[in-house]
Design a protein around this motif. Structure first.
Motif, PDB file in Angstrom:
ATOM      1  N   ILE A 199     -48.621  53.928 -39.239  1.00 56.25           N
ATOM      2  CA  ILE A 199     -50.071  54.056 -39.453  1.00 56.25           C
ATOM      3  C   ILE A 199     -50.546  55.423 -38.973  1.00 56.25           C
ATOM      4  CG2 ILE A 199     -52.311  53.200 -38.652  1.00 56.25           C
ATOM      5  CD1 ILE A 199     -51.082  50.371 -38.716  1.00 56.25           C
ATOM      6  N   ASP A 200     -50.036  55.863 -37.823  1.00 59.35           N
ATOM      7  CA  ASP A 200     -50.411  57.187 -37.316  1.00 59.35           C
ATOM      8  C   ASP A 200     -49.991  58.277 -38.299  1.00 59.35           C
ATOM      9  OD1 ASP A 200     -51.521  56.071 -35.047  1.00 59.35           O
ATOM     10  OD2 ASP A 200     -49.759  56.455 -33.776  1.00 59.35           O
ATOM     11  N   GLU A 201     -48.773  58.150 -38.824  1.00 64.12           N
ATOM     12  CA  GLU A 201     -48.300  59.134 -39.802  1.00 64.12           C
ATOM     13  C   GLU A 201     -49.191  59.135 -41.040  1.00 64.12           C
ATOM     14  OE1 GLU A 201     -44.140  58.774 -40.807  1.00 64.12           O
ATOM     15  OE2 GLU A 201     -43.593  58.503 -38.703  1.00 64.12           O
ATOM     16  N   LEU A 202     -49.538  57.947 -41.522  1.00 59.00           N
ATOM     17  CA  LEU A 202     -50.408  57.852 -42.701  1.00 59.00           C
ATOM     18  C   LEU A 202     -51.790  58.443 -42.418  1.00 59.00           C
ATOM     19  CD1 LEU A 202     -49.495  54.301 -44.042  1.00 59.00           C
ATOM     20  CD2 LEU A 202     -48.944  56.494 -45.103  1.00 59.00           C
ATOM     21  N   ASN A 203     -52.306  58.209 -41.229  1.00 55.32           N
ATOM     22  CA  ASN A 203     -53.609  58.779 -40.866  1.00 55.32           C
ATOM     23  C   ASN A 203     -53.540  60.308 -40.821  1.00 55.32           C
ATOM     24  OD1 ASN A 203     -55.050  56.380 -40.728  1.00 55.32           O
ATOM     25  ND2 ASN A 203     -54.591  56.064 -38.559  1.00 55.32           N
ATOM     26  N   GLN A 204     -52.424  60.833 -40.310  1.00 48.56           N
ATOM     27  CA  GLN A 204     -52.261  62.290 -40.291  1.00 48.56           C
ATOM     28  C   GLN A 204     -52.175  62.839 -41.707  1.00 48.56           C
ATOM     29  OE1 GLN A 204     -48.832  63.032 -37.836  1.00 48.56           O
ATOM     30  NE2 GLN A 204     -49.923  62.581 -35.923  1.00 48.56           N
ATOM     31  N   GLU A 205     -51.424  62.153 -42.570  1.00 46.04           N
ATOM     32  CA  GLU A 205     -51.314  62.581 -43.957  1.00 46.04           C
ATOM     33  C   GLU A 205     -52.677  62.507 -44.644  1.00 46.04           C
ATOM     34  OE1 GLU A 205     -48.236  60.564 -46.136  1.00 46.04           O
ATOM     35  OE2 GLU A 205     -46.744  60.979 -44.585  1.00 46.04           O
ATOM     36  N   LYS A 206     -53.418  61.471 -44.339  1.00 47.41           N
ATOM     37  CA  LYS A 206     -54.766  61.317 -44.917  1.00 47.41           C
ATOM     38  C   LYS A 206     -55.651  62.478 -44.490  1.00 47.41           C
ATOM     39  CE  LYS A 206     -58.741  58.192 -44.661  1.00 47.41           C
ATOM     40  NZ  LYS A 206     -59.270  56.968 -44.040  1.00 47.41           N
ATOM     41  N   ALA A 207     -55.589  62.828 -43.218  1.00 49.90           N
ATOM     42  CA  ALA A 207     -56.407  63.934 -42.712  1.00 49.90           C
ATOM     43  C   ALA A 207     -55.995  65.245 -43.382  1.00 49.90           C
ATOM     44  CB  ALA A 207     -56.272  64.039 -41.195  1.00 49.90           C
ATOM     45  N   LEU A 208     -54.681  65.467 -43.503  1.00 47.49           N
ATOM     46  CA  LEU A 208     -54.202  66.690 -44.160  1.00 47.49           C
ATOM     47  C   LEU A 208     -54.624  66.724 -45.627  1.00 47.49           C
ATOM     48  CD1 LEU A 208     -50.609  67.032 -42.646  1.00 47.49           C
ATOM     49  CD2 LEU A 208     -52.599  68.479 -42.159  1.00 47.49           C
ATOM     50  N   THR A 209     -54.536  65.586 -46.291  1.00 43.84           N
ATOM     51  CA  THR A 209     -54.947  65.504 -47.695  1.00 43.84           C
ATOM     52  C   THR A 209     -56.432  65.798 -47.834  1.00 43.84           C
ATOM     53  OG1 THR A 209     -53.238  63.859 -48.101  1.00 43.84           O
ATOM     54  CG2 THR A 209     -54.995  63.996 -49.723  1.00 43.84           C
ATOM     55  N   LYS A 210     -57.238  65.270 -46.922  1.00 45.35           N
ATOM     56  CA  LYS A 210     -58.687  65.514 -46.952  1.00 45.35           C
ATOM     57  C   LYS A 210     -58.975  67.001 -46.770  1.00 45.35           C
ATOM     58  CE  LYS A 210     -63.000  63.848 -44.867  1.00 45.35           C
ATOM     59  NZ  LYS A 210     -63.741  65.021 -45.115  1.00 45.35           N
ATOM     60  N   VAL A 211     -58.261  67.623 -45.837  1.00 45.25           N
ATOM     61  CA  VAL A 211     -58.446  69.065 -45.614  1.00 45.25           C
ATOM     62  C   VAL A 211     -58.063  69.829 -46.878  1.00 45.25           C
ATOM     63  CG1 VAL A 211     -57.550  71.053 -44.330  1.00 45.25           C
ATOM     64  CG2 VAL A 211     -58.185  68.960 -43.110  1.00 45.25           C
ATOM     65  N   ALA A 212     -56.946  69.434 -47.509  1.00 46.43           N
ATOM     66  CA  ALA A 212     -56.492  70.113 -48.728  1.00 46.43           C
ATOM     67  C   ALA A 212     -57.501  69.923 -49.861  1.00 46.43           C
ATOM     68  CB  ALA A 212     -55.121  69.603 -49.141  1.00 46.43           C
ATOM     69  N   VAL A 213     -58.023  68.701 -50.009  1.00 46.79           N
ATOM     70  CA  VAL A 213     -59.014  68.433 -51.061  1.00 46.79           C
ATOM     71  C   VAL A 213     -60.285  69.223 -50.793  1.00 46.79           C
ATOM     72  CG1 VAL A 213     -60.516  66.642 -52.034  1.00 46.79           C
ATOM     73  CG2 VAL A 213     -58.076  66.190 -51.726  1.00 46.79           C
ATOM     74  N   ASP A 214     -60.731  69.244 -49.543  1.00 43.92           N
ATOM     75  CA  ASP A 214     -61.927  70.020 -49.205  1.00 43.92           C
ATOM     76  C   ASP A 214     -61.718  71.503 -49.512  1.00 43.92           C
ATOM     77  OD1 ASP A 214     -63.203  67.725 -48.393  1.00 43.92           O
ATOM     78  OD2 ASP A 214     -62.899  68.073 -46.230  1.00 43.92           O
ATOM     79  N   ASP A 215     -60.537  72.012 -49.198  1.00 44.64           N
ATOM     80  CA  ASP A 215     -60.209  73.418 -49.477  1.00 44.64           C
ATOM     81  C   ASP A 215     -60.236  73.673 -50.987  1.00 44.64           C
ATOM     82  OD1 ASP A 215     -59.373  76.061 -48.682  1.00 44.64           O
ATOM     83  OD2 ASP A 215     -57.375  75.524 -49.459  1.00 44.64           O
ATOM     84  N   LEU A 216     -59.657  72.731 -51.747  1.00 43.26           N
ATOM     85  CA  LEU A 216     -59.655  72.877 -53.206  1.00 43.26           C
ATOM     86  C   LEU A 216     -61.081  72.857 -53.760  1.00 43.26           C
ATOM     87  CD1 LEU A 216     -56.641  70.679 -54.337  1.00 43.26           C
ATOM     88  CD2 LEU A 216     -56.841  73.161 -54.530  1.00 43.26           C
ATOM     89  N   LEU A 217     -61.917  71.987 -53.214  1.00 45.37           N
ATOM     90  CA  LEU A 217     -63.318  71.923 -53.658  1.00 45.37           C
ATOM     91  C   LEU A 217     -64.039  73.245 -53.368  1.00 45.37           C
ATOM     92  CD1 LEU A 217     -64.398  68.304 -52.665  1.00 45.37           C
ATOM     93  CD2 LEU A 217     -64.107  69.218 -54.973  1.00 45.37           C
ATOM     94  N   GLU A 218     -63.773  73.812 -52.198  1.00 50.77           N
ATOM     95  CA  GLU A 218     -64.388  75.103 -51.862  1.00 50.77           C
ATOM     96  C   GLU A 218     -63.914  76.185 -52.828  1.00 50.77           C
ATOM     97  OE1 GLU A 218     -66.784  75.982 -49.651  1.00 50.77           O
ATOM     98  OE2 GLU A 218     -66.976  73.810 -49.356  1.00 50.77           O
ATOM     99  N   ARG A 219     -62.651  76.187 -53.154  1.00 53.96           N
ATOM    100  CA  ARG A 219     -62.107  77.177 -54.098  1.00 53.96           C
ATOM    101  C   ARG A 219     -62.701  76.974 -55.489  1.00 53.96           C
ATOM    102  NH1 ARG A 219     -55.776  78.224 -52.561  1.00 53.96           N
ATOM    103  NH2 ARG A 219     -56.159  78.638 -50.359  1.00 53.96           N
ATOM    104  N   LEU A 220     -62.852  75.682 -55.890  1.00 53.80           N
ATOM    105  CA  LEU A 220     -63.473  75.416 -57.189  1.00 53.80           C
ATOM    106  C   LEU A 220     -64.914  75.911 -57.217  1.00 53.80           C
ATOM    107  CD1 LEU A 220     -62.162  71.853 -58.125  1.00 53.80           C
ATOM    108  CD2 LEU A 220     -61.674  73.988 -59.303  1.00 53.80           C
ATOM    109  N   LYS A 221     -65.618  75.726 -56.130  1.00 52.56           N
ATOM    110  CA  LYS A 221     -66.991  76.224 -56.053  1.00 52.56           C
ATOM    111  C   LYS A 221     -67.009  77.743 -56.154  1.00 52.56           C
ATOM    112  CE  LYS A 221     -68.903  72.449 -53.279  1.00 52.56           C
ATOM    113  NZ  LYS A 221     -69.431  72.048 -51.968  1.00 52.56           N
ATOM    114  N   SER A 222     -66.051  78.363 -55.476  1.00 53.90           N
ATOM    115  CA  SER A 222     -65.971  79.823 -55.539  1.00 53.90           C
ATOM    116  C   SER A 222     -65.678  80.277 -56.964  1.00 53.90           C
ATOM    117  CB  SER A 222     -64.879  80.347 -54.615  1.00 53.90           C
ATOM    118  OG  SER A 222     -65.182  80.076 -53.286  1.00 53.90           O
ATOM    119  N   ILE A 223     -64.747  79.570 -57.609  1.00 50.57           N
ATOM    120  CA  ILE A 223     -64.405  79.918 -58.989  1.00 50.57           C
ATOM    121  C   ILE A 223     -65.609  79.688 -59.895  1.00 50.57           C
ATOM    122  CG2 ILE A 223     -62.988  79.224 -60.977  1.00 50.57           C
ATOM    123  CD1 ILE A 223     -60.718  78.664 -58.957  1.00 50.57           C
TER     124      ILE A 223
END
Length: 105
Positions: free
Chosen positions: A74-98
C-alpha cells in the motif's frame, strides 16, 4: 486391679484410634488416587492447550507478516500515486504552456 483396668481401657482406646486412623488413611489413599488421575488429565489438557497456543501464535505471526507485507505494498502504491500525480500535474502545466504558445502564434 485398677491399674490393670486402666491399662485395658487405654489399650482399647488406642485400638479404636488405630481403626479410625486406618479408615482415614484408606479414605485419604482413595482421594490421592482420584487426585492423581485428575492431575494426569489436567496435565494432558495442559499439553494440548500449550500445543494449540503455539499453533495459534504461529498463525498470528504469519497473519501479522502478511499484513505488514500488505502495508508495504500500500505504501508503494501510495508513492506511485503521488509520483503519477506530480507527473500529470507537470504534463498539465506543459500543456498550458503549449496552449499559450499556440495562442500567441
Amino acid at each position: 486391679m485398677d491399674a490393670l483396668q486402666l491399662l485395658e481401657e487405654k489399650i482399647s482406646s488406642l485400638v479404636g484410634m488405630i481403626q479410625e486412623l486406618k479408615k482415614k488413611n484408606k479414605q485419604l489413599g482413595e482421594q490421592v488416587g482420584a487426585l492423581g488421575k485428575e492431575n494426569k488429565e489436567l496435565v494432558s489438557k495442559h499439553a494440548k492447550a500449550t500445543e494449540e497456543n503455539s499453533r495459534l501464535l504461529a498463525q498470528a505471526q504469519s497473519l501479522e507478516k502478511k499484513a505488514l507485507e500488505g502495508n508495504d505494498q500500500i505504501d508503494e502504491l501510495n508513492q506511485e500515486k503521488a509520483l503519477t500525480k506530480v507527473a500529470v500535474d507537470d504534463l498539465l502545466e506543459r500543456l498550458k504552456s503549449i496552449d499559450s504558445l499556440v495562442e500567441k502564434q
